[in-house]
Scaffold this motif. Structure first.
Motif, PDB file in Angstrom:
ATOM      1  N   SER A 291       0.836  -1.200   0.000  1.00 19.37           N
ATOM      2  CA  SER A 291       0.000   0.000   0.000  1.00 19.37           C
ATOM      3  C   SER A 291       0.873   1.252   0.000  1.00 19.37           C
ATOM      4  O   SER A 291       1.912   1.294   0.672  1.00 19.37           O
ATOM      5  CB  SER A 291      -0.909  -0.008   1.233  1.00 19.37           C
ATOM      6  N   HIS A 292       0.438   2.254  -0.721  1.00 24.79           N
ATOM      7  CA  HIS A 292       1.220   3.474  -0.925  1.00 24.79           C
ATOM      8  C   HIS A 292       0.246   4.651  -0.984  1.00 24.79           C
ATOM      9  O   HIS A 292      -0.871   4.519  -1.496  1.00 24.79           O
ATOM     10  CB  HIS A 292       1.988   3.330  -2.248  1.00 24.79           C
ATOM     11  N   ILE A 293       0.643   5.798  -0.468  1.00 28.90           N
ATOM     12  CA  ILE A 293      -0.254   6.959  -0.483  1.00 28.90           C
ATOM     13  C   ILE A 293      -0.560   7.442  -1.901  1.00 28.90           C
ATOM     14  O   ILE A 293      -1.609   8.018  -2.165  1.00 28.90           O
ATOM     15  CB  ILE A 293       0.315   8.132   0.351  1.00 28.90           C
ATOM     16  N   ASN A 294       0.351   7.176  -2.828  1.00 33.10           N
ATOM     17  CA  ASN A 294       0.147   7.555  -4.230  1.00 33.10           C
ATOM     18  C   ASN A 294       0.733   6.452  -5.109  1.00 33.10           C
ATOM     19  O   ASN A 294       1.828   6.596  -5.663  1.00 33.10           O
ATOM     20  CB  ASN A 294       0.819   8.896  -4.526  1.00 33.10           C
ATOM     21  N   PRO A 295       0.036   5.333  -5.253  1.00 33.08           N
ATOM     22  CA  PRO A 295       0.594   4.158  -5.927  1.00 33.08           C
ATOM     23  C   PRO A 295       1.166   4.421  -7.308  1.00 33.08           C
ATOM     24  O   PRO A 295       2.228   3.891  -7.660  1.00 33.08           O
ATOM     25  CB  PRO A 295      -0.610   3.206  -5.997  1.00 33.08           C
ATOM     26  N   ASP A 296       0.495   5.235  -8.108  1.00 33.53           N
ATOM     27  CA  ASP A 296       0.957   5.456  -9.486  1.00 33.53           C
ATOM     28  C   ASP A 296       2.310   6.170  -9.534  1.00 33.53           C
ATOM     29  O   ASP A 296       3.006   6.110 -10.548  1.00 33.53           O
ATOM     30  CB  ASP A 296      -0.081   6.264 -10.272  1.00 33.53           C
ATOM     31  N   ALA A 297       2.667   6.848  -8.436  1.00 36.02           N
ATOM     32  CA  ALA A 297       3.950   7.558  -8.390  1.00 36.02           C
ATOM     33  C   ALA A 297       5.010   6.773  -7.631  1.00 36.02           C
ATOM     34  O   ALA A 297       6.100   7.288  -7.375  1.00 36.02           O
ATOM     35  CB  ALA A 297       3.754   8.932  -7.744  1.00 36.02           C
ATOM     36  N   ALA A 298       4.704   5.536  -7.255  1.00 35.84           N
ATOM     37  CA  ALA A 298       5.651   4.722  -6.480  1.00 35.84           C
ATOM     38  C   ALA A 298       6.933   4.476  -7.262  1.00 35.84           C
ATOM     39  O   ALA A 298       6.914   4.350  -8.485  1.00 35.84           O
ATOM     40  CB  ALA A 298       5.009   3.394  -6.107  1.00 35.84           C
ATOM     41  N   TRP A 299       8.049   4.400  -6.546  1.00 34.74           N
ATOM     42  CA  TRP A 299       9.356   4.216  -7.185  1.00 34.74           C
ATOM     43  C   TRP A 299       9.625   2.771  -7.572  1.00 34.74           C
ATOM     44  O   TRP A 299      10.581   2.479  -8.280  1.00 34.74           O
ATOM     45  CB  TRP A 299      10.460   4.719  -6.248  1.00 34.74           C
ATOM     46  N   SER A 300       8.780   1.859  -7.087  1.00 33.74           N
ATOM     47  CA  SER A 300       8.925   0.445  -7.465  1.00 33.74           C
ATOM     48  C   SER A 300       7.549  -0.224  -7.396  1.00 33.74           C
ATOM     49  O   SER A 300       6.730   0.100  -6.536  1.00 33.74           O
ATOM     50  CB  SER A 300       9.913  -0.283  -6.534  1.00 33.74           C
ATOM     51  N   ASP A 301       7.309  -1.130  -8.328  1.00 37.35           N
ATOM     52  CA  ASP A 301       6.080  -1.937  -8.361  1.00 37.35           C
ATOM     53  C   ASP A 301       4.807  -1.094  -8.219  1.00 37.35           C
ATOM     54  O   ASP A 301       3.908  -1.426  -7.432  1.00 37.35           O
ATOM     55  CB  ASP A 301       6.126  -3.004  -7.259  1.00 37.35           C
ATOM     56  N   ALA A 302       4.714  -0.040  -8.992  1.00 35.42           N
ATOM     57  CA  ALA A 302       3.577   0.879  -8.881  1.00 35.42           C
ATOM     58  C   ALA A 302       2.239   0.204  -9.177  1.00 35.42           C
ATOM     59  O   ALA A 302       1.239   0.459  -8.502  1.00 35.42           O
ATOM     60  CB  ALA A 302       3.784   2.066  -9.822  1.00 35.42           C
TER      61      ALA A 302
END
Length: 367
Positions: free
Chosen positions: A232-243
């Motif tokens: 889980s990520h606060i902004n998945p599409d901007a994640a640095w890996s495995d977006a």
């Protein structure tokens, strides 16, 4: 054959957790703000029992984001302080282990790329001797059950009893709907071999696509896995890996709410009586199937002898193609899955060829 390990269930090292156990957090700890904000939002859902984040990232090729390193451990520790949730991260060598122990990490996990190497697992096990910390072991990247069990055994021999397995799927050259083929049968076999072992599913790495996470999570629970680890990520599409395989904390909460948790048994007498009757029917049918298969193989043996006497090859491609086409068509008409029928026929055909090969190459006994 069952493997005997000295184990403590997840409930002993995550006492506040209920089934399903939910472990969540970003694929990678990228910045302090990203880590702590994600952690706070996950904690606010009230669904998460432990926070996860990759600190060291084993990337396929250099140049990709390889993690924040030990600096990221500080962010993870701060996230624990602000949310009260236990924290977990991946370790691949003794240096990682020592850094995590120093930083107060609560749970360690060994990644698929490390599980595949017994030398690396042993190095981690040696570094953990005398340390009472939970360790989760992901399946190796290749579908090798013995390698997976071997990793668990190495840690157990080092004194680690708070052990769990993570089922994250297996790499395959074949392109399918999943990033990593789930091969559920291997997870089932692992549980059969080590009944007291808790298994956590990693639907994020199986899916590689956030749209499939809920479906895979439900499948894991239906197979009596103890819980799931979802990225889980606060902004998945901007994640640095495995977006593509990460979800927001809010979506994570919705996924957990959608999951149906089923019991392994029921106290309902009618259910038990009915289930017993149905299982008796299955036992009877299984007996009939085994008898029919044994009869079929006896005929294969006779065919092998007849081919030998007439100097004819074992493999008859046209006959095999005829069997595949007619039996799959018949199975489909009876409501059987085509893929299942094809795989079953392949196994039967392989055994038939093995029997005929033995007959064809048997040396006549001298009188």
């Amino acid at each position: 054959m069952k493997n005997v390990l000295q184990l403590q269930s997840i409930s002993t090292w995550l006492p506040t957790a209920s089934k399903p156990v939910i472990i969540s957090g970003p694929c990678s700890a990228e910045t302090e703000d990203q880590m702590i904000t994600t952690a706070k939002q996950l904690a606010a859902t009230g669904k998460v029992h432990a926070l996860r984040a990759g600190i060291w990232k084993p990337r396929t090729r250099p140049g990709q984001y390889e993690g924040a390193g030990e600096e990221g451990l500080k962010w993870l520790a701060q996230a624990k302080k602000e949310t009260g949730l236990p924290i977990t991260t991946e370790v691949a060598n003794a240096a990682h282990v020592n850094a995590c122990l120093k930083a107060g990490v609560d749970i360690l996990w060994i990644g698929a790329r490390t599980t595949v190497n017994p030398f690396s697992v042993q190095e981690i096990a040696d570094a953990l001797k005398g340390v009472d910390i939970p360790v989760m072991v992901k399946n190796p990247i290749n579908p090798d059950l013995e390698l997976w069990i071997g990793g668990l055994e190495r840690l157990n021999k080092a004194g680690i009893t708070k052990l769990a397995a993570i089922h994250r799927g297996f790499s395959s050259f074949e392109k399918g709907p999943f990033r990593n083929a789930p091969m559920w049968d291997l997870g089932i076999e692992l549980k059969t071999r080590i009944p007291d072992l808790d298994i956590i599913c990693d639907p994020s790495h199986i899916a590689g696509n956030r749209e499939l996470i809920a479906m895979i999570s439900q499948k894991a629970l239906d197979l009596d896995m103890a819980g799931v680890m979802i990225e889980s990520h606060i902004n998945p599409d901007a994640a640095w890996s495995d977006a593509k395989q990460q979800v927001t904390p809010a979506v994570l909460g919705k996924i957990v709410d959608s999951l149906v948790v089923r019991s392994v048994s029921s106290d309902n007498k009618t259910f038990k009586d009915t289930l017993s009757i149905l299982r008796d029917q299955i036992d009877q049918l299984d007996d009939e199937i085994m008898q029919k298969l044994a009869s079929r193989m006896k005929i294969s043996e006779k065919i092998g002898q007849y081919k030998k006497e007439n100097n004819v090859t074992i493999l008859q491609v046209s006959r095999w193609e005829e069997i595949i086409q007619t039996r799959i068509k018949l199975g489909k008409a009876m409501g059987l899955n085509e893929e299942f029928t094809a795989e079953l026929l392949k196994l039967i055909h392989q055994e038939s060829i093995q029997i005929q090969t033995t007959v064809m190459n048997k040396v006549a006994e001298r009188v």
